[in-house]
Design an enzyme around this catalytic site. Structure first.
Site, mmCIF file in Angstrom:
data_model
loop_
_atom_site.group_PDB
_atom_site.id
_atom_site.type_symbol
_atom_site.label_atom_id
_atom_site.label_comp_id
_atom_site.label_asym_id
_atom_site.label_seq_id
_atom_site.Cartn_x
_atom_site.Cartn_y
_atom_site.Cartn_z
ATOM 1 N N LYS A 25 0.846 -1.205 0.000
ATOM 2 C CA LYS A 25 0.000 0.000 0.000
ATOM 3 C C LYS A 25 0.882 1.257 0.000
ATOM 4 O O LYS A 25 0.623 2.210 -0.733
ATOM 5 C CB LYS A 25 -0.947 -0.021 1.209
ATOM 6 C CG LYS A 25 -2.022 -1.085 1.078
ATOM 7 C CD LYS A 25 -2.797 -1.360 2.362
ATOM 8 C CE LYS A 25 -3.724 -2.561 2.160
ATOM 9 N NZ LYS A 25 -4.503 -2.956 3.341
ATOM 10 N N GLN A 50 -4.611 -1.429 9.477
ATOM 11 C CA GLN A 50 -4.512 -2.791 8.948
ATOM 12 C C GLN A 50 -5.066 -3.796 9.960
ATOM 13 O O GLN A 50 -4.719 -3.754 11.141
ATOM 14 C CB GLN A 50 -3.035 -3.101 8.617
ATOM 15 C CG GLN A 50 -2.809 -4.429 7.915
ATOM 16 C CD GLN A 50 -3.383 -4.488 6.510
ATOM 17 O OE1 GLN A 50 -3.527 -3.479 5.833
ATOM 18 N NE2 GLN A 50 -3.727 -5.681 6.064
ATOM 19 N N ASP A 86 -11.137 2.515 3.715
ATOM 20 C CA ASP A 86 -11.258 1.057 3.697
ATOM 21 C C ASP A 86 -12.720 0.632 3.555
ATOM 22 O O ASP A 86 -13.008 -0.502 3.168
ATOM 23 C CB ASP A 86 -10.724 0.495 5.024
ATOM 24 C CG ASP A 86 -9.570 -0.458 4.835
ATOM 25 O OD1 ASP A 86 -9.365 -0.923 3.707
ATOM 26 O OD2 ASP A 86 -8.885 -0.733 5.832
HETATM 27 N N1 GUN Z 1 -6.627 -7.084 6.360
HETATM 28 C C1 GUN Z 1 -6.920 -7.895 5.314
HETATM 29 N N2 GUN Z 1 -7.501 -7.183 4.326
HETATM 30 C C2 GUN Z 1 -7.573 -5.920 4.758
HETATM 31 C C3 GUN Z 1 -8.068 -4.717 4.175
HETATM 32 O O1 GUN Z 1 -8.575 -4.677 3.053
HETATM 33 N N3 GUN Z 1 -7.957 -3.611 4.918
HETATM 34 C C4 GUN Z 1 -7.423 -3.632 6.161
HETATM 35 N N4 GUN Z 1 -7.383 -2.484 6.845
HETATM 36 N N5 GUN Z 1 -6.959 -4.706 6.732
HETATM 37 C C5 GUN Z 1 -7.033 -5.848 6.020
#
Ligand code: GUN
Length: 299
Positions: free
Chosen positions: A53, A97, A120
């Site tokens: 990211k 995350q 998100d």
């Molecule tokens: N953990 C697994 N997939 C995701 C996601 O799309 N966003 C976040 N914040 N954590 C994750």
């Protein structure tokens, strides 16, 4: 029949090119989109995702504000950080995350994020808006699936879509998105799951199958209606002594049998995966555009 591939890699590239133009337009107005990326602890998979990211931000010229916190971080400390980021005008999006360590209540943290920065798409306000069809941030993986279908020219209008998997992150939001009265939607949607009776028969009725339940190679080609479109959201590691790392990635669909029956299929890897991050970038840019719009009084 052999299905043609729906290649997320190429579609993601196309979206990135569009985002670069939108970011340049924001720059002219003195705005650089900013994404805060919060990681708590050292979960290896999370570290990889967060790294991807941050790299994607750098490539596009999005300001990324990394917060890598120790595993022992308390809930109060994390909430304090989230509130600080809510108030920080350089930050248009906040990504925490998941999963978080056991001492932290994930729901409380998600609910602390300002819905206007919820790139998100996990906040209950965002999901509520999604259900009633009010413009909001689409959660990244379902948005990736919808965009992949739209940009591959798959018209969902009036079609039967079966989503296998009922998670809060994929199945439930995607079902709501695809049944809206909107372009790229208007489908007749069924959510199937592990307790669905005669799953193969349910899948057989689908013009479009979205596999998102997290079971390696579970959905077989024999279950599909000939000519169905298949989107595979699954990412599963299976042991493979011949592979360099000792494992390989497979989806929730048994690719070898499905490719013979479907008309189009997204591969794993290279299908939905590359779309998820680009949708996060899209939401961050969208958030910055909304900020500019507010500043200029909606003009
Ligand atoms: N953990 C697994 N997939 C995701 C996601 O799309 N966003 C976040 N914040 N954590 C994750």
């Amino acid at each position: 029949m052999t299905a043609t591939l729906i290649e997320g890699k190429l579609v993601a590239e196309e979206i990135r090119a569009e985002l670069k133009k939108r970011i340049a337009a924001l720059e002219k107005e003195g705005i650089r989109p900013g994404l805060a990326v919060v990681l708590v602890g050292e979960d290896p998979a999370s570290q990889v995702y967060v790294g991807m990211k941050e790299k994607s931000c750098a490539e596009l010229g999005i300001f990324s504000d990394p917060h890598h916190l120790p595993a022992g971080t308390t809930q109060a400390e994390l909430l304090t950080l989230v509130r600080r980021l809510n108030a920080d005008s350089r930050i248009n999006g906040i990504l925490v995350q998941l999963p978080l360590p056991d001492q932290i209540d994930e729901t409380a943290v998600i609910e602390a994020i300002d819905p206007d920065k919820d790139v998100d798409g996990f906040h209950p306000v965002t999901l509520g808006r999604l259900v009633i069809g009010v413009d909001t941030f689409r959660p990244c993986t379902p948005a990736g699936v919808q965009e992949l279908l739209l940009r591959s020219g798959v018209n969902l209008e009036g079609k039967s879509v079966v989503i296998v998997g009922r998670s809060n992150i994929v199945g439930k939001p995607l079902a709501n998105m695809l049944l809206q009265k909107a372009p790229g939607a208007n489908a007749t949607v069924t959510i199937a799951h592990s307790r669905t009776a005669d799953l193969p028969a349910v899948v057989k009725g689908a013009d479009v199958v979205v596999a998102a339940m997290g079971s390696p190679e579970f959905i077989r080609g024999e279950w599909l209606k000939p000519g169905a479109v298949v989107i595979d959201v699954g990412v599963n590691r299976v042991d493979d002594p011949r592979a360099k790392r000792g494992y390989r990635l497979v989806g929730d669909v048994h690719f070898e049998s499905a490719v013979k029956v479907a008309s189009r299929i997204s591969p794993v890897p290279g299908g939905v995966g590359p779309m998820t991050i680009v949708m996060l970038m899209t939401n961050t840019v969208l958030s910055a555009e909304r900020t500019l719009k507010k500043r200029t009084g909606g003009k």
